[in-house]
Enzyme design. Structure first.
Site, PDB file in Angstrom:
ATOM      1  N   ARG A 121       0.762  -1.409   0.087  1.00  0.00           N
ATOM      2  CA  ARG A 121       0.223  -0.482   0.475  1.00  0.00           C
ATOM      3  C   ARG A 121       0.949   1.658   0.127  1.00  0.00           C
ATOM      4  O   ARG A 121       0.197   2.218   0.217  1.00  0.00           O
ATOM      5  CB  ARG A 121      -0.591  -0.131   1.526  1.00  0.00           C
ATOM      6  CG  ARG A 121      -2.279  -0.666   0.923  1.00  0.00           C
ATOM      7  CD  ARG A 121      -2.386  -1.180   2.177  1.00  0.00           C
ATOM      8  NE  ARG A 121      -1.901  -1.809   3.333  1.00  0.00           N
ATOM      9  CZ  ARG A 121      -2.680  -1.982   4.659  1.00  0.00           C
ATOM     10  NH1 ARG A 121      -3.719  -0.736   5.277  1.00  0.00           N
ATOM     11  NH2 ARG A 121      -1.947  -2.298   5.574  1.00  0.00           N
ATOM     12  N   GLY A 144       3.387 -14.548   5.907  1.00  0.00           N
ATOM     13  CA  GLY A 144       2.810 -14.027   7.392  1.00  0.00           C
ATOM     14  C   GLY A 144       3.787 -13.705   8.456  1.00  0.00           C
ATOM     15  O   GLY A 144       4.728 -14.056   8.930  1.00  0.00           O
ATOM     16  N   THR A 145       3.275 -12.660   9.580  1.00  0.00           N
ATOM     17  CA  THR A 145       3.637 -12.264  10.400  1.00  0.00           C
ATOM     18  C   THR A 145       4.616 -13.745  11.711  1.00  0.00           C
ATOM     19  O   THR A 145       5.296 -14.270  12.176  1.00  0.00           O
ATOM     20  CB  THR A 145       3.415 -11.340  11.565  1.00  0.00           C
ATOM     21  OG1 THR A 145       1.827 -11.678  12.265  1.00  0.00           O
ATOM     22  CG2 THR A 145       3.219 -10.009  10.411  1.00  0.00           C
ATOM     23  N   GLY A 204      -4.990  -5.605  14.718  1.00  0.00           N
ATOM     24  CA  GLY A 204      -6.152  -6.199  14.366  1.00  0.00           C
ATOM     25  C   GLY A 204      -7.367  -5.952  15.954  1.00  0.00           C
ATOM     26  O   GLY A 204      -6.770  -4.747  16.627  1.00  0.00           O
ATOM     27  N   GLU A 263      -7.976 -10.664  13.099  1.00  0.00           N
ATOM     28  CA  GLU A 263      -7.304  -9.291  12.092  1.00  0.00           C
ATOM     29  C   GLU A 263      -8.807  -8.586  11.393  1.00  0.00           C
ATOM     30  O   GLU A 263     -10.086  -9.008  11.257  1.00  0.00           O
ATOM     31  CB  GLU A 263      -6.311 -10.178  11.293  1.00  0.00           C
ATOM     32  CG  GLU A 263      -5.261 -10.134  11.288  1.00  0.00           C
ATOM     33  CD  GLU A 263      -4.635  -9.321  12.145  1.00  0.00           C
ATOM     34  OE1 GLU A 263      -4.106  -8.468  11.821  1.00  0.00           O
ATOM     35  OE2 GLU A 263      -4.018  -9.519  13.586  1.00  0.00           O
ATOM     36  N   ASN A 265      41.481  37.869  -0.942  1.00  0.00           N
ATOM     37  CA  ASN A 265      39.775  37.707  -1.602  1.00  0.00           C
ATOM     38  C   ASN A 265      39.443  37.232  -2.769  1.00  0.00           C
ATOM     39  O   ASN A 265      40.963  37.256  -3.716  1.00  0.00           O
ATOM     40  CB  ASN A 265      40.228  39.442  -1.588  1.00  0.00           C
ATOM     41  CG  ASN A 265      38.352  39.998  -2.300  1.00  0.00           C
ATOM     42  OD1 ASN A 265      37.922  39.581  -2.582  1.00  0.00           O
ATOM     43  ND2 ASN A 265      38.399  40.812  -1.283  1.00  0.00           N
TER      44      ASN A 265
HETATM   45  C1  UD1 Z   1      -0.192  -6.633  12.427  1.00  0.00           C
HETATM   46  C2  UD1 Z   1      -0.623  -7.253  13.262  1.00  0.00           C
HETATM   47  C3  UD1 Z   1      -2.140  -6.426  13.641  1.00  0.00           C
HETATM   48  C4  UD1 Z   1      -1.664  -5.368  13.795  1.00  0.00           C
HETATM   49  C5  UD1 Z   1      -1.137  -3.869  13.591  1.00  0.00           C
HETATM   50  C6  UD1 Z   1      -0.121  -3.088  14.424  1.00  0.00           C
HETATM   51  C7  UD1 Z   1      -1.105  -9.428  12.341  1.00  0.00           C
HETATM   52  C8  UD1 Z   1      -1.225 -10.436  11.504  1.00  0.00           C
HETATM   53  N1  UD1 Z   1      -1.044  -8.687  12.270  1.00  0.00           N
HETATM   54  O1  UD1 Z   1      -1.027  -6.120  11.336  1.00  0.00           O
HETATM   55  O2  UD1 Z   1      -2.525  -7.437  14.458  1.00  0.00           O
HETATM   56  O3  UD1 Z   1      -2.911  -4.467  14.898  1.00  0.00           O
HETATM   57  O4  UD1 Z   1       0.463  -4.949  12.710  1.00  0.00           O
HETATM   58  O5  UD1 Z   1       0.707  -2.395  13.116  1.00  0.00           O
HETATM   59  O6  UD1 Z   1       0.628  -9.523  12.096  1.00  0.00           O
HETATM   60  N2  UD1 Z   1       6.000  -9.390   8.050  1.00  0.00           N
HETATM   61  C9  UD1 Z   1       7.112  -9.426   7.494  1.00  0.00           C
HETATM   62  N3  UD1 Z   1       6.580 -11.389   7.033  1.00  0.00           N
HETATM   63  C10 UD1 Z   1       5.429 -10.772   6.760  1.00  0.00           C
HETATM   64  C11 UD1 Z   1       4.293 -10.712   6.731  1.00  0.00           C
HETATM   65  C12 UD1 Z   1       4.589  -9.053   7.494  1.00  0.00           C
HETATM   66  O7  UD1 Z   1       8.113  -9.271   7.938  1.00  0.00           O
HETATM   67  O8  UD1 Z   1       5.500 -12.475   6.052  1.00  0.00           O
HETATM   68  C13 UD1 Z   1       6.498  -7.601   8.780  1.00  0.00           C
HETATM   69  C14 UD1 Z   1       5.908  -6.390   7.490  1.00  0.00           C
HETATM   70  O9  UD1 Z   1       7.317  -6.262   7.199  1.00  0.00           O
HETATM   71  C15 UD1 Z   1       5.453  -5.656   8.757  1.00  0.00           C
HETATM   72  C16 UD1 Z   1       5.015  -6.466  10.020  1.00  0.00           C
HETATM   73  O10 UD1 Z   1       5.594  -7.361   9.955  1.00  0.00           O
HETATM   74  O11 UD1 Z   1       6.995  -4.678   9.409  1.00  0.00           O
HETATM   75  C17 UD1 Z   1       3.567  -6.114   9.292  1.00  0.00           C
HETATM   76  O12 UD1 Z   1       2.825  -6.538   8.338  1.00  0.00           O
HETATM   77  P1  UD1 Z   1       1.648  -6.120   8.010  1.00  0.00           P
HETATM   78  O13 UD1 Z   1       1.325  -6.505   7.274  1.00  0.00           O
HETATM   79  O14 UD1 Z   1       1.907  -4.495   7.979  1.00  0.00           O
HETATM   80  O15 UD1 Z   1       0.446  -6.251   9.052  1.00  0.00           O
HETATM   81  P2  UD1 Z   1      -0.783  -5.659   9.261  1.00  0.00           P
HETATM   82  O16 UD1 Z   1      -1.599  -5.431   8.477  1.00  0.00           O
HETATM   83  O17 UD1 Z   1      -0.370  -4.169   9.613  1.00  0.00           O
END
Ligand code: UD1
Ligand code: CA
Length: 459
Positions: A20, A81-82, A144, A159, A383
């Protein structure tokens, strides 16, 4: 007996692209006041993590490692995913024999060390297996949602895309900040249980909340109210709004410290800049990098500084200073440009449309108008006439120009480097200097003027 200090390591999640943001560089390298988001996260986390700091990277990982060559990185090839990012990092973290792991999203740059410290204290005191920082927002947007039961106990983080308004209608607008403290031994058995049965088909770190509760572990949400430090950055709007919040916070802090910042809503000062009380700055104005501005300096409007070191000097409007030093009682501008490696000693005068690069001007030297000085050493009391140019580049290499104390360079002279002008020498206007000029000599190298009678006879 004194309690043994807990070993805390930090893991920064920074592998995502940040779709985004519509940028070719990864989101964590987007800048706030001239520094990447990740820089801020490192500044605060390294103050609380006493046993190591790791960053999970994936998208644009070379750009990130180039930017932070001294950090420790763990690669997540596919961003699933995180929760998946945590799984990838787990073996490395376990090898460090940590008691606790502080996990922070890399896109939450403004969280302060104080906020992290107090969160960690509360989580450790409460004996949490998993704790996270939450905040309250008028509009929970894409965050979330924190789900609590009637007794106020946390039950889950759901989420935004999986959030069923009907099902959870009694919930407050409490959201997850993306900052967690995990008890390493207690959370270890849960990692393999994460699944991707959700709207985004990703492995969510937030699922650990439910898994921990099922395993009868202690889970705590530490609510920080509407603390703006905890806002994440996902869109252009969030980036510029966060930057504006940071900008104002920094400017207000310097005003309270005694810096006179006029038209302060248009002044941008980096987080690393240091300014002495009593300094006078007028906006619009931008000061970036690790700039240092000492007492007595006056900076007029429309100046841009980057890693500048200013003594008690005066910057006139529209001057640009990058990686340069300026001494006491020296005046610069309006419309002057000091490029990297420039050093102006005390009582120097640099006027309008003067560009200086990698050069030193010693005390009382003057270059008042329309001049380029590159790779040069200019002595005291020299100068430099209007329109003087050091021709420092021969098409392949850069060469130096040395002008000794007290020399006078006439207007519109070119100094073809490498070349030296001796003490007290005088260069006639319009001269092209190609050879050494001995001290106290007059040098003129230009076509002698000839006056011929006018060919047309007067009627
Ligand atoms: C995440 C949280 C959400 C929280 C929000 C706060 C999850 C599933 N959701 O959502 O509950 O309210 O942050 O800002 O965690 N990243 C990785 N690897 C991945 C995916 C993401 O390292 O596979 C990193 C991204 O680079 C980023 C962070 O994790 O820095 C968060 O990821 P993002 O996609 O921004 O999560 P949100 O949708 O904001
Ligand atoms: Ca985010």
């Amino acid at each position: 007996m004194q309690k043994k200090e807990k070993k805390i390591g930090a893991l920064i999640l920074a592998a995502g692209k940040g779709t985004r943001m519509y940028s070719t560089s990864p989101k964590v390298l987007q800048e706030l006041l001239g520094q990447p988001l990740l820089w801020y996260v490192y500044e605060s986390t390294r103050q609380v993590a006493n046993s190591g700091l790791w960053t999970v990277i994936g998208y644009g990982r070379e750009q990130i490692t180039d930017c932070f060559p001294d950090q420790q990185f763990i690669v997540q090839d596919k961003q699933l995913g995180t929760g998946h990012a945590l799984q990838i990092a787990w073996d490395t973290l376990r090898a460090a024999r940590l008691d606790y792991i502080l996990v922070c999203n890399g896109d939450t740059p403004l969280v302060s060390a104080d906020t992290l410290r107090s969160f960690i204290c509360q989580a450790v005191e409460a004996n949490s297996a998993l704790a996270f920082l939450s905040l309250e927002l008028d509009n929970p947007g894409s965050y979330g949602r924190v789900i609590r039961d009637h007794a106020g106990q946390v039950r889950a983080i759901v989420e935004a895309r999986d959030f069923d308004r009907e099902k959870y209608k009694e919930q407050k607008n409490e959201v997850n900040s993306g900052i967690y403290l995990l008890h390493a031994n207690e959370i270890a058995p849960l990692l393999a249980k994460l699944d991707n049965h959700n709207a985004q088909q990703e492995y969510y770190i937030t699922q650990l909340v439910e898994l921990a509760l099922q395993a009868r572990l202690r889970v705590n949400a530490v609510c920080a109210g509407c603390n703006k430090e905890l806002l994440g950055i996902n869109t252009a709007r969030e980036l510029v709004e966060t930057e504006e919040f940071l900008r104002d916070t920094i400017v207000q802090r310097w005003i309270d410290a005694g810096v006179r910042i006029r038209n302060h809503s248009q002044v941008r000062i980096s987080a690393q800049t240091h300014i002495a009380p009593g300094v006078d700055i007028c906006g619009p104005c931008e000061i970036y990098g690790a700039s240092k501005i000492e007492a007595g300096a006056v900076i007029a409007s429309h100046c841009v500084l980057n890693n500048a070191h200013l003594g008690a000097c005066q910057l006139r409007p529209f001057s640009h200073i990058e990686r340069a030093e300026i001494g006491t009682k020296t005046t610069v501008g309006p419309f002057a440009r000091l490029r990297p490696g420039s050093c102006l000693d005390d009582d120097v005068r640099v006027g309008n449309f003067v560009e200086i690069k990698n050069s030193r001007l010693r005390s009382r030297a003057k270059a008042g108008h329309l001049t380029y000085l590159g790779d040069s050493d200019i002595g005291t009391d020299v100068n430099i006439g209007a329109g003087t140019i050091t021709c420092n580049y021969d098409g392949q290499k850069k060469h130096t120009t040395t002008i000794a104390n007290g020399a006078f360079i006439g207007s519109n002279s070119s100094l073809v480097a490498p070349v030296e002008v001796g003490e007290q020498a005088v260069i006639g206007a319009g001269t092209v200097v190609t050879k050494t000029v001995p001290e106290q000599h007059l040098c003129i190298a230009r076509v002698r003027q000839t006056n011929l009678p006018h060919r047309k006879k007067k009627q």
